[in-house]
Enzyme design. Structure first.
Site, PDB file in Angstrom:
ATOM      1  N   GLN A 172      28.750  25.676  -0.813  1.00 12.42           N
ATOM      2  CA  GLN A 172      29.342  25.212   0.434  1.00 12.42           C
ATOM      3  C   GLN A 172      30.919  24.815  -0.175  1.00 12.42           C
ATOM      4  O   GLN A 172      31.785  25.127   0.539  1.00 12.42           O
ATOM      5  CB  GLN A 172      28.693  23.950   0.764  1.00 12.42           C
ATOM      6  CG  GLN A 172      29.447  23.415   2.225  1.00 12.42           C
ATOM      7  CD  GLN A 172      29.103  24.591   3.171  1.00 12.42           C
ATOM      8  OE1 GLN A 172      28.280  24.914   3.455  1.00 12.42           O
ATOM      9  NE2 GLN A 172      30.383  24.628   3.851  1.00 12.42           N
TER      10      GLN A 172
ATOM     11  N   ARG B 222      17.064  27.298  -3.352  1.00 13.53           N
ATOM     12  CA  ARG B 222      17.434  26.111  -2.610  1.00 13.53           C
ATOM     13  C   ARG B 222      16.163  25.349  -2.713  1.00 13.53           C
ATOM     14  O   ARG B 222      15.174  25.687  -2.381  1.00 13.53           O
ATOM     15  CB  ARG B 222      17.545  26.750  -0.908  1.00 13.53           C
ATOM     16  CG  ARG B 222      17.500  25.374  -0.103  1.00 13.53           C
ATOM     17  CD  ARG B 222      18.100  25.501   1.263  1.00 13.53           C
ATOM     18  NE  ARG B 222      19.453  25.855   1.292  1.00 13.53           N
ATOM     19  CZ  ARG B 222      20.280  25.344   2.328  1.00 13.53           C
ATOM     20  NH1 ARG B 222      19.646  25.354   3.719  1.00 13.53           N
ATOM     21  NH2 ARG B 222      21.439  25.523   2.590  1.00 13.53           N
TER      22      ARG B 222
ATOM     23  N   HIS C   5      25.895  20.811  -3.652  1.00 13.76           N
ATOM     24  CA  HIS C   5      25.752  22.093  -2.688  1.00 13.76           C
ATOM     25  C   HIS C   5      26.965  22.983  -3.120  1.00 13.76           C
ATOM     26  O   HIS C   5      28.148  23.027  -2.414  1.00 13.76           O
ATOM     27  CB  HIS C   5      25.691  21.809  -1.257  1.00 13.76           C
ATOM     28  CG  HIS C   5      25.547  23.155  -0.446  1.00 13.76           C
ATOM     29  ND1 HIS C   5      25.059  24.299  -0.736  1.00 13.76           N
ATOM     30  CD2 HIS C   5      25.262  23.176   0.865  1.00 13.76           C
ATOM     31  CE1 HIS C   5      24.840  24.981   0.074  1.00 13.76           C
ATOM     32  NE2 HIS C   5      24.991  24.371   1.298  1.00 13.76           N
TER      33      HIS C   5
ATOM     34  N   ARG D 113      31.560  31.214   3.318  1.00 15.31           N
ATOM     35  CA  ARG D 113      30.150  31.279   2.711  1.00 15.31           C
ATOM     36  C   ARG D 113      30.275  32.648   2.159  1.00 15.31           C
ATOM     37  O   ARG D 113      29.908  33.156   0.917  1.00 15.31           O
ATOM     38  CB  ARG D 113      29.124  30.781   3.336  1.00 15.31           C
ATOM     39  CG  ARG D 113      29.070  29.466   3.677  1.00 15.31           C
ATOM     40  CD  ARG D 113      29.026  28.443   2.517  1.00 15.31           C
ATOM     41  NE  ARG D 113      27.896  28.546   1.729  1.00 15.31           N
ATOM     42  CZ  ARG D 113      26.763  28.007   1.971  1.00 15.31           C
ATOM     43  NH1 ARG D 113      26.446  27.369   2.966  1.00 15.31           N
ATOM     44  NH2 ARG D 113      25.750  28.509   1.111  1.00 15.31           N
TER      45      ARG D 113
ATOM     46  N   CYS E  53      29.952  21.358   6.817  1.00 13.26           N
ATOM     47  CA  CYS E  53      29.253  22.556   6.295  1.00 13.26           C
ATOM     48  C   CYS E  53      28.020  22.933   7.490  1.00 13.26           C
ATOM     49  O   CYS E  53      27.933  24.428   7.073  1.00 13.26           O
ATOM     50  CB  CYS E  53      28.495  22.001   5.070  1.00 13.26           C
ATOM     51  SG  CYS E  53      27.355  20.700   5.512  1.00 13.26           S
TER      52      CYS E  53
ATOM     53  N   ASP F  87      29.294  15.234   7.257  1.00 12.62           N
ATOM     54  CA  ASP F  87      28.090  16.119   7.237  1.00 12.62           C
ATOM     55  C   ASP F  87      26.973  15.144   7.850  1.00 12.62           C
ATOM     56  O   ASP F  87      27.230  13.891   8.430  1.00 12.62           O
ATOM     57  CB  ASP F  87      27.684  16.191   5.776  1.00 12.62           C
ATOM     58  CG  ASP F  87      26.718  17.297   5.580  1.00 12.62           C
ATOM     59  OD1 ASP F  87      26.111  17.814   6.557  1.00 12.62           O
ATOM     60  OD2 ASP F  87      25.943  17.184   4.565  1.00 12.62           O
TER      61      ASP F  87
HETATM   62  N1   CP Z   1      25.856  24.951   5.143  1.00 10.95           N
HETATM   63  C1   CP Z   1      24.492  25.356   4.685  1.00 10.95           C
HETATM   64  O1   CP Z   1      24.277  25.455   3.713  1.00 10.95           O
HETATM   65  O2   CP Z   1      23.887  25.882   5.926  1.00 10.95           O
HETATM   66  P1   CP Z   1      22.212  26.373   5.844  1.00 10.95           P
HETATM   67  O3   CP Z   1      21.515  25.080   5.633  1.00 10.95           O
HETATM   68  O4   CP Z   1      22.387  27.013   7.443  1.00 10.95           O
HETATM   69  O5   CP Z   1      22.187  27.425   4.863  1.00 10.95           O
HETATM   70  N1  NVA Z   2      23.489  17.667   3.593  1.00  7.87           N
HETATM   71  C1  NVA Z   2      22.767  18.629   4.098  1.00  7.87           C
HETATM   72  C2  NVA Z   2      23.360  19.945   3.965  1.00  7.87           C
HETATM   73  C3  NVA Z   2      22.870  21.102   4.612  1.00  7.87           C
HETATM   74  C4  NVA Z   2      23.475  22.328   4.548  1.00  7.87           C
HETATM   75  C5  NVA Z   2      21.386  18.774   3.661  1.00  7.87           C
HETATM   76  O1  NVA Z   2      21.061  18.654   2.279  1.00  7.87           O
HETATM   77  O2  NVA Z   2      20.461  18.950   4.502  1.00  7.87           O
END
Ligand code: CP
Ligand code: NVA
Length: 305
Positions: free
Chosen positions: A136, A106, A133, A290, A262, A223
């Protein structure tokens, strides 16, 4: 399911039958798990999880998934690696690949993820970058298939920010034959390259009108207005009140429409409590999926041709 791609960074790496195969494998693994059957398909395999940003779902679902498959997951905060002291991404990739079988990362910058993948002989999975992502969307498509019993021919409305999750969603819709209608404020449109590539495979409509986008939709998705990589900017005024998914907007969708997010969600901003905690919301199944979708993905990546 076996995959041709080494890495999953955007979702566009997967062919249509590969994507559908992962979804079907995930649904099967979920059913098996509920019956108490868990096959140790990744026995003695190790996953390194690098986190530059916080996470609840991604971290816990990958770690639990690896455990259920008989493997092991290492949680590595980027701040606790030598990356923090200036070791390069390239050297980190080459080193980790000597120990582990898979890397999930990440990151803030998608370019860093590409660099990581380029220098890792082992598969790299995007656990969220500023641009995409994919994990997701594997879970989201799985959830849609469970709820609607099909994918092709459905209509999905994306309301709000044309962000990282939106870009992977556009690829996911294109590959599965879902038509997608995206409503964003001006200046918040998704990546034009993603739209261009996907428009060849499915209908991708763009507007600044949430009511038009949700008209006849089977799935309504939103989102956060402020993604983790935006956290220094206050953007919410550009979205409110028009781009909030509330009961009045949901009424304009198909009566059997499901609501997806998400998570994490900000109630009162991109969605009201009435919608996210209401009968049309499937967000907890979506979050659970997930786990199953990523288990199917990891097995498929390690079986790759
Ligand atoms: N949706 C998602 O990726 O959640 P987290 O940021 O908690 O991993
Ligand atoms: N769009 C959001 C998704 C988090 C899971 C972000 O990037 O923070």
């Amino acid at each position: 399911m076996k995959l041709k791609t080494k890495d999953l960074l955007t979702l566009n790496e997967l062919g249509k039958s590969e994507l559908l195969g992962i979804i079907d494998d995930a649904i099967k693994m979920k059913k098996d798990l509920k019956k108490g059957v868990s096959k140790p398909l990744l026995k003695n395999k190790t996953l390194a999880m690098i986190f530059q940003k916080p996470s609840t779902r991604t971290r816990v679902s990958f770690e639990t998934g690896m455990f259920q498959l008989g493997g092991h997951a290492l949680n590595l905060s980027a701040d606790e690696l030598q990356l923090k002291r200036g070791e390069t991404i390239e050297d980190t990739a080459k080193t980790l690949s000597r120990y582990v079988d898979l890397i999930m990362a990440r990151v803030y910058s998608h370019d860093e993820l590409e660099l990581l993948a380029k220098n890792s002989p082992v598969s790299v999975i995007n656990g969220l970058s500023d641009s995409f992502h994919p994990c997701q969307i594997l879970a989201d498509l799985m959830t849609i298939k469970e709820k609607k019993k099909k994918l092709a021919g459905l209509k999905l409305a994306w309301i709000g920010d044309g962000n990282n999750v939106c870009s992977s969603m556009i690829y996911g819709c294109a590959k599965t034959g879902i038509s997608i209608s995206i409503a964003t404020p001006k200046g918040y449109e998704p990546n034009p390259d993603v739209i261009k590539a996907s428009s060849k495979l499915t209908e991708v409509k763009m507007s600044n009108h949430p009511e038009t986008a949700v008209n006849g939709a089977d799935i309504v998705v939103t989102d956060t207005f402020v993604s983790i990589h935006h956290q220094t900017t206050d953007r919410t005024n550009d979205f409110l009140p028009r781009f909030q998914v509330n009961s009045s907007l949901m009424k304009k969708a198909n009566p059997s429409a499901i609501f997806m997010h998400c998570l994490p969600a900000k109630r009162g901003q991109e969605v009201t409590s009435e919608v996210i905690d209401g009968p049309q919301s499937v967000v907890w199944d979506e979050a659970e999926n997930r786990l199953h979708a990523q288990k199917a993905l990891m097995v498929a990546l390690l079986r790759r041709v």
